[in-house]
Design an enzyme around this catalytic site. Structure first.
Site, PDB file in Angstrom:
ATOM      1  N   SER A 277      -0.914  39.638  18.100  1.00  0.00           N
ATOM      2  CA  SER A 277      -0.194  38.226  17.758  1.00  0.00           C
ATOM      3  C   SER A 277      -0.588  37.197  18.695  1.00  0.00           C
ATOM      4  O   SER A 277      -1.195  37.670  19.908  1.00  0.00           O
ATOM      5  CB  SER A 277       1.386  38.433  18.118  1.00  0.00           C
ATOM      6  OG  SER A 277       2.000  36.977  18.138  1.00  0.00           O
TER       7      SER A 277
ATOM      8  N   TYR B  25       9.014  41.559  22.337  1.00  0.00           N
ATOM      9  CA  TYR B  25       7.851  41.378  21.371  1.00  0.00           C
ATOM     10  C   TYR B  25       6.456  40.885  21.949  1.00  0.00           C
ATOM     11  O   TYR B  25       5.644  41.347  21.829  1.00  0.00           O
ATOM     12  CB  TYR B  25       8.332  40.365  20.409  1.00  0.00           C
ATOM     13  CG  TYR B  25       7.511  40.118  19.215  1.00  0.00           C
ATOM     14  CD1 TYR B  25       7.376  40.895  18.172  1.00  0.00           C
ATOM     15  CD2 TYR B  25       6.329  39.058  19.370  1.00  0.00           C
ATOM     16  CE1 TYR B  25       6.281  40.858  17.113  1.00  0.00           C
ATOM     17  CE2 TYR B  25       5.572  38.855  18.453  1.00  0.00           C
ATOM     18  CZ  TYR B  25       5.420  39.728  17.106  1.00  0.00           C
ATOM     19  OH  TYR B  25       4.798  39.501  16.160  1.00  0.00           O
TER      20      TYR B  25
END
Length: 205
Positions: free
Chosen positions: A153, A166
């Protein structure tokens, strides 16, 4: 048809990025093993497996929790049993709780790491073990035993506001990818990461 006849596993394939990857791979001719803990897409509508069958793609869906080594091994074993080898492993499945440091519970932290980081570790480890056992094929002028694509990401490289678990997990994926790429390039295994930003799909799980 760049993937014509190639065998690929895609985790988190029911929704979101994983669903989009699976559909594109099918368009390119891949034989697919799909893994996810649920088969109903968050976007609604037909399942990914149903969509791919309508495209006449050779596909097989398996319920899998990638935080469990046995489930990931079952995906790899099934690919080999059905098609004889594994050419591409896409480690896509991930979860997020969206909480800052002071509000993240121990359980949320552990669950995020179990799926987003340990799950990718299992996927890489079991894919590499299989790829080392199989003969290389010619690709782009060189011999390649297999390819691993890890979905990281943008938040693996810049901060993830309000979602520490995350962001840390995706940063770990970035490092893991570099390590595996360096360790196994000489044996013909290619390992890369993709770092998406905002995407036009439903949120995967």
């Amino acid at each position: 048809m760049r993937l014509d006849g190639k065998v690929a596993i895609v985790t988190g394939a029911a929704s979101g990025i994983g669903r989009a990857i699976a559909c594109r791979f099918a368009e390119e001719g891949a034989k697919l093993i799909l893994g996810d803990w649920r088969d109903d897409p968050r976007e609604g509508g037909a399942t990914t497996a149903e969509v791919l069958r309508d495209m006449a793609a050779e596909t097989h869906f398996m319920t899998a929790d990638i935080s469990k080594a046995a489930d990931v091994q079952a995906l790899v074993d099934t690919a080999v049993e059905r098609h004889g080898r594994l050419d591409v492993m896409v480690n896509n499945a991930a979860i997020s709780f969206g909480r800052p440091l002071t509000e993240t519970t121990e359980t949320e932290w552990q669950q995020t790491m179990a799926v987003n980081l340990t799950g990718v570790f299992f996927g890489c480890q079991m894919a590499v073990r299989q790829m080392l056992r199989q003969e290389p094929t010619a690709a782009s002028g060189r011999e390649v035993r297999g390819r691993i694509v890890n979905i990281s990401s943008q938040h693996g490289m810049i901060c993830c506001p309000g979602d520490i678990a995350y962001g840390v997990s995706k940063a770990g994926v970035v490092y893991m990818t570099r390590q595996i790429a360096a360790d196994y390039a000489a044996q013909g295994i290619v390992c890369n990461a993709v770092a998406p930003g905002k995407i036009i799909t439903g949120k995967g799980g």
